[in-house]
Design a protein around this motif. Structure first.
Motif: not given
Ligand code: GTP
Ligand code: MG
Length: 148
Positions: A51-53, A60-62, A90-92, A101-103, A114-117
């Motif tokens: 979905d993020l392709s 970089g993510l891959v 939050a993602t960031n 966990i991320r905080g 970590i990743h979560g659906s």
């Molecule tokens: P996941 O649980 O990993 O899927 O993260 P998310 O659902 O909180 O975010 P999203 O699916 O939008 O993005 C997937 C992953 O891509 C993130 O967890 C980050 O590791 C990475 N990512 C997202 N946005 C950015 C960005 O702006 N810059 C970089 N370098 N990585 C990003």
């Protein structure tokens, strides 16, 4: 009951956070249904994040996800998809609340541990991708102490 796919990313494994992260989901009351440590290849990581392709950070993510072993898990419980995302934060990590966990354990968005659906439907898809062999069929004897 609802299930979600949770993955401890290579940085989480390298930094010794596996036990801490599993402990947070366990202590919440969720049930572990699938667990394995594996290193995925580029094609698999691209499929997981398909979905993020189009995103500029996709390559970089891959690279990040294939850079070492990850811990793939299936967790089960009431509202586990939404609550799992709250436990993760939050993602960031700059915006993740302390206590998540991320905080608590991350600084950069590209190393967020970590990743979560993000929805029940994507959880089903991701569980099918990561656990084609299926997951364990058991129920915790603690169930009546967790659910009313
Ligand atoms: P996941 O649980 O990993 O899927 O993260 P998310 O659902 O909180 O975010 P999203 O699916 O939008 O993005 C997937 C992953 O891509 C993130 O967890 C980050 O590791 C990475 N990512 C997202 N946005 C950015 C960005 O702006 N810059 C970089 N370098 N990585 C990003
Ligand atoms: Mg996501």
């Amino acid at each position: 009951m609802e299930q979600t796919f949770i993955m401890i990313k290579p940085d989480g494994v390298q930094r010794g956070l596996v036990g801490e992260i599993i402990g947070r989901f366990e202590k919440k009351g969720f049930a572990l249904k699938g667990l394995k440590l594996l290193t995925v290849d580029q094609a698999f990581a691209e499929k997981h994040y398909a979905d993020l392709s189009a995103k500029p950070f996709f390559n970089g993510l891959v690279e990040y996800i294939i850079s070492g072993p990850v811990v793939a898990m299936v967790w089960e419980g009431k509202n586990v998809v939404t609550t799992g995302r709250k436990i993760i934060g939050a993602t960031n990590p700059a915006e993740s609340a302390p206590g998540t966990i991320r905080g608590d354990f991350a600084i950069d968005i590209g190393r967020n541990v970590i990743h979560g659906s993000d929805a029940v439907e994507s959880a089903k898809k991701e569980i099918g991708l990561w656990f084609p062999e299926g997951v364990a069929n058991w129920s915790s004897s603690l169930h009546p102490w967790i659910y009313e």
